[in-house]
Design an enzyme around this catalytic site. Sequence first.
Site, PDB file in Angstrom:
ATOM      1  CG  LEU A 125      -2.049  -1.049   1.323  1.00 31.63           C
ATOM      2  CD1 LEU A 125      -2.815  -1.013   2.667  1.00 31.63           C
ATOM      3  CD2 LEU A 125      -3.030  -1.079   0.242  1.00 31.63           C
ATOM      4  CB  CYS A 126       2.094   3.868  -1.752  1.00 28.88           C
ATOM      5  SG  CYS A 126       1.681   3.869  -3.444  1.00 28.88           S
ATOM      6  CB  ALA A 127      -0.109   8.222  -1.169  1.00 28.28           C
TER       7      ALA A 127
END
Length: 553
Positions: free
Chosen positions: A457-459
């Site tokens: 997960l990232c932004a």
Amino acid sequence: MKAIVGQIEKMKPFFEKISNNPYLRAIRDGFISLIPVILFSSFFILVAYVPNAFGFHWDTSIETILMKAYNGSMGLLGLLMSATVTKSLTENFNNKLPKTNQINSTSTMIAAIIGFVIIGVDPIEGGFSSGFMGTKGLLTAFVVGFIVPNVYRFCVKNNITVKMPEEVPGNISQTFKDLIPITLSTVFFWLFDLGFRSLAGAGFSEKVIEVFQPIFSAADGYFGLALIFGAMAFFWFVGIHGPSIVEPAVSAIYITNVEMNMHMYQAGEHAPKILSQGIQYFVATLGGTGATLVITLMFAFLARSKQLKTIGRASSIPVLFGVNEPMLFGAPIVLNPMFFIPFILAPIANVWLFKFFVDFLGMNGFIYNLPWTTPGPIGLIMGTGFAGLSIVLMVVLLVVDFVIYFPFFKAYDNELVAKETTDAQVAVATTVEENLVAEEVASVMKEVGDKKNVLVLCANGATSSMLANAIKKGAKAKEVDVDSTAMAYGQHKDLIGDFDLIVLAPQMASMLKELKEDAKGKGTKAVSTTGAEYVALAKAPEQAINFVFESLA
């Protein structure tokens, strides 16, 4: 500079609190959910009006057909936003409520749509006016999206509900459980609308835009632009995803300004609005936050340091498409005193130059919304309607960014060259030792043979895809049954139990506590990494799969 950065770093927990504010996150997640709608509608605008720049105009009937698709999607953006913001805030509240007593997110979305129509849309004979259902209704959508979940939370926490006998099926009981909060919410907006229209003489959407118009105008000024994009770069420099904090505060202005510019452009007038998604994606963050396109190319082709040369060449393609986390954490630029001044100054200089071209040279502002992954130079030219001055501006931006970054680049390059030999020897010894341990873990996991699913997960799902792909390659090389995928934070909420491991990108590390709470009882481990480690893993598939095994062990 080191002393200043040290003081800034001490403030990181405070900035993380801001980043984790549930209302800011609700706006951010609401927009993320609707990006497909914005891009879909923009496609029809591009087809309808880009040919105008080359002297070709569609027949009126064809233009009407194309605009029908736009009006049926972008024309409902405010209405849709009320539902998506409500859903995000509802899910945030549910994280803090017992699993046996949750708020029904579907019901809150329905209540939000009803509330938005009541206070945000003007009735006309035979139906509703569409004037405030689109971008003009975004501020109203935020207000509705904040109120509805709080009404539901109050009812759920205080057990204000219609109770049904145990024999009644669960789906029927849920319907009656939602009856009181949806009634309270609807009645509140109905009474509010009656009172507001009698006092103000106009609908809420119209008046709220009127009240905020001075802020919209101030945001388009030199000081407002410097504050917005300087803050975005500042937060990223601290290691927190800057747009997550700043964008929610200006997102309504972004969308509204582009639509206003487009209508002025269609009417043959100058499109003067500055603040937009386009100026963020293709001007202020040309190559990613900090306007890092130029410094990346400097690393790749001018650096004498092996570290900078390697980072620059590996990052050049991602940075061209606006993905600069490998640069930010690999150089590193984040919390690096050497780059504090240019990292914040370059975006401000870029947006000021853009404003100068619009205000004094007559160039149009952005009239189209484009995907943020569009290469910066192309995005600037297309987004302003292929204006001839945009090509000149792009050249000027690249030259100015080069001048701003160059002295700091040279100083850092010289510093790394001096330290490189010793650092390389230490790094090799450490890597060998870590790999030996990881290989042992990998051997054990291979014997177990169970398939493992990993989520990164990232932004926005961009950098996370780089690590996810590295994990897949590492699994294939070691012949182990591991699958990996990437998402933007917020898209994973309903899928946590499908994964054995979730890895958070360093810019989202402040969400680790919340993620661990969400993962409780689902058999899913949640971990994060440092910036340098994240970049190293994304470039080394075998190390990436070893990291997975170590995290699961």
